[in-house]
Design an enzyme around this catalytic site. Structure first.
Site, mmCIF file in Angstrom:
data_model
loop_
_atom_site.group_PDB
_atom_site.id
_atom_site.type_symbol
_atom_site.label_atom_id
_atom_site.label_comp_id
_atom_site.label_asym_id
_atom_site.label_seq_id
_atom_site.Cartn_x
_atom_site.Cartn_y
_atom_site.Cartn_z
ATOM 1 C CG ASN A 10 -1.689 1.266 1.402
ATOM 2 O OD1 ASN A 10 -1.827 2.036 0.451
ATOM 3 N ND2 ASN A 10 -2.218 1.497 2.599
ATOM 4 C CE LYS A 12 0.274 3.449 4.786
ATOM 5 N NZ LYS A 12 0.203 3.635 6.224
ATOM 6 C CG HIS A 93 -5.686 1.970 5.074
ATOM 7 N ND1 HIS A 93 -5.273 2.869 6.044
ATOM 8 C CD2 HIS A 93 -4.661 1.110 4.885
ATOM 9 C CE1 HIS A 93 -4.039 2.552 6.408
ATOM 10 N NE2 HIS A 93 -3.645 1.489 5.723
ATOM 11 C CD GLU A 95 -2.810 5.488 6.784
ATOM 12 O OE1 GLU A 95 -2.778 5.551 5.545
ATOM 13 O OE2 GLU A 95 -1.884 4.989 7.458
ATOM 14 C CD GLU A 163 -3.493 -2.570 7.206
ATOM 15 O OE1 GLU A 163 -2.356 -2.770 6.776
ATOM 16 O OE2 GLU A 163 -4.169 -1.573 6.912
ATOM 17 N N GLY A 169 2.608 1.951 10.803
ATOM 18 C CA GLY A 169 3.634 2.986 10.691
ATOM 19 C C GLY A 169 4.354 3.312 11.987
ATOM 20 C CB SER A 208 5.096 -2.203 12.046
ATOM 21 O OG SER A 208 4.731 -0.853 12.325
HETATM 22 C C1 PEP Z 1 -0.692 0.116 6.006
HETATM 23 O O1 PEP Z 1 -0.821 1.321 5.896
HETATM 24 O O2 PEP Z 1 -1.536 -0.613 5.476
HETATM 25 C C2 PEP Z 1 0.452 -0.403 6.756
HETATM 26 C C3 PEP Z 1 0.379 -1.620 7.184
HETATM 27 O O3 PEP Z 1 1.498 0.451 6.978
HETATM 28 P P1 PEP Z 1 2.931 0.061 7.610
HETATM 29 O O4 PEP Z 1 3.348 -1.241 6.983
HETATM 30 O O5 PEP Z 1 3.818 1.196 7.218
HETATM 31 O O6 PEP Z 1 2.746 -0.068 9.071
#
Ligand code: PEP
Length: 247
Positions: A10, A12, A93, A95, A163, A169, A208
């Site tokens: 992803n 973003k 997601h 976000e 998630e 992040g 992460s």
């Molecule tokens: C994500 O935004 O879907 C995600 C898992 O981000 P990260 O791997 O950077 O934690």
């Protein structure tokens, strides 16, 4: 039977035409590791150039509208994403749930539009840190599954990404025991919702994931892949995760 793992990136709001070399390198690694499916969700501006740069590689969008057309300034329909070259779309997601106040009911409408329009949907769910601290993580996430995954979803057209919001992040991840507990609860909820078809819906872990923890996380029971943010931007970081998924 174990499901073939899906390692999805992803990007973003990151990436420009200069990043197409990364897509090409990731697509080459996907070809070299046929034991896993690989996909990248890119900004809408990059769907067509990325799909052209890596023919046959799965490029997707990061959101869609449930309507086919109309007065929805700034939004993209499923047909538009498809015409641009997408084969899947990420919906719900965290976000977007936070920044755009998207509800699970809206996420379900997006997922339904996606699969009706022949895009695979990756439906994201996950608890906040406060919800986990309050002992509500499983109830919150299974509730999101119930309300975000349309009845009629199949293993072929839908994946779910668990998630934890607090792991995205941040460099923090849940214990493998907590991941196993959540993925088992999600599996049970999917079967409750979809019957036998619920056994075939891949459940990705996201938050992460990086080269150093991918092997462990990807081999927790009921983890059928990963959704990767930061570590998907560079082939050098993402390829070891693809390799872990293919093992
Ligand atoms: C994500 O935004 O879907 C995600 C898992 O981000 P990260 O791997 O950077 O934690």
């Amino acid at each position: 039977m174990a499901l073939k793992k899906l390692v999805a990136g992803n990007w973003k709001m990151n990436g420009s035409l200069a990043a197409l070399d990364e897509i090409k390198a990731i697509a080459a690694a996907a070809k070299a590791n046929p034991g896993a499916d690989v996909a990248i969700g890119v900004p809408a501006t990059l769907i067509t150039p990325a799909a052209s740069a890596a023919p046959g590689f799965a490029i997707g969008g990061q959101d869609c509208h449930w309507n086919a057309s109309g007065a929805h300034t700034g939004c993209l329909s499923v047909a538009m994403l498809k015409e641009a070259g997408a084969s899947f779309v990420i919906v719900g997601h965290s976000e977007r749930r936070t920044d755009n106040h998207e509800s699970s009911a809206e996420v379900a409408r997006k997922a339904e539009a996606a699969t009706s329009g022949s895009l695979m949907a990756i439906i994201c769910v996950g608890e906040t840190e406060a919800e986990r601290d309050a002992g509500q993580a499983v109830a919150v996430v299974t509730g999101q599954i119930r309300d975000s995954v349309p009845v009629g979803s199949t293993g072929a057209n839908t994946a779910v990404a668990y998630e934890p919001v607090w792991a995205i992040g941040t460099g923090r991840t849940p214990s493998t025991g907590d991941v196993a507990e959540m993925h088992a609860a999600i599996r049970a909820q999917l079967i409750d919702l979809l019957g036998e078809e619920g056994t075939g819906v891949r459940i990705l872990y996201g938050g992460s994931v990086k080269a150093s923890n991918a092997d462990e996380l990807l081999h927790v029971p009921d983890v059928d892949g990963a959704l990767v943010g930061g570590a998907s931007l560079k082939a050098a970081d993402f390829v070891p995760i693809i390799e872990a998924g293919a093992r």
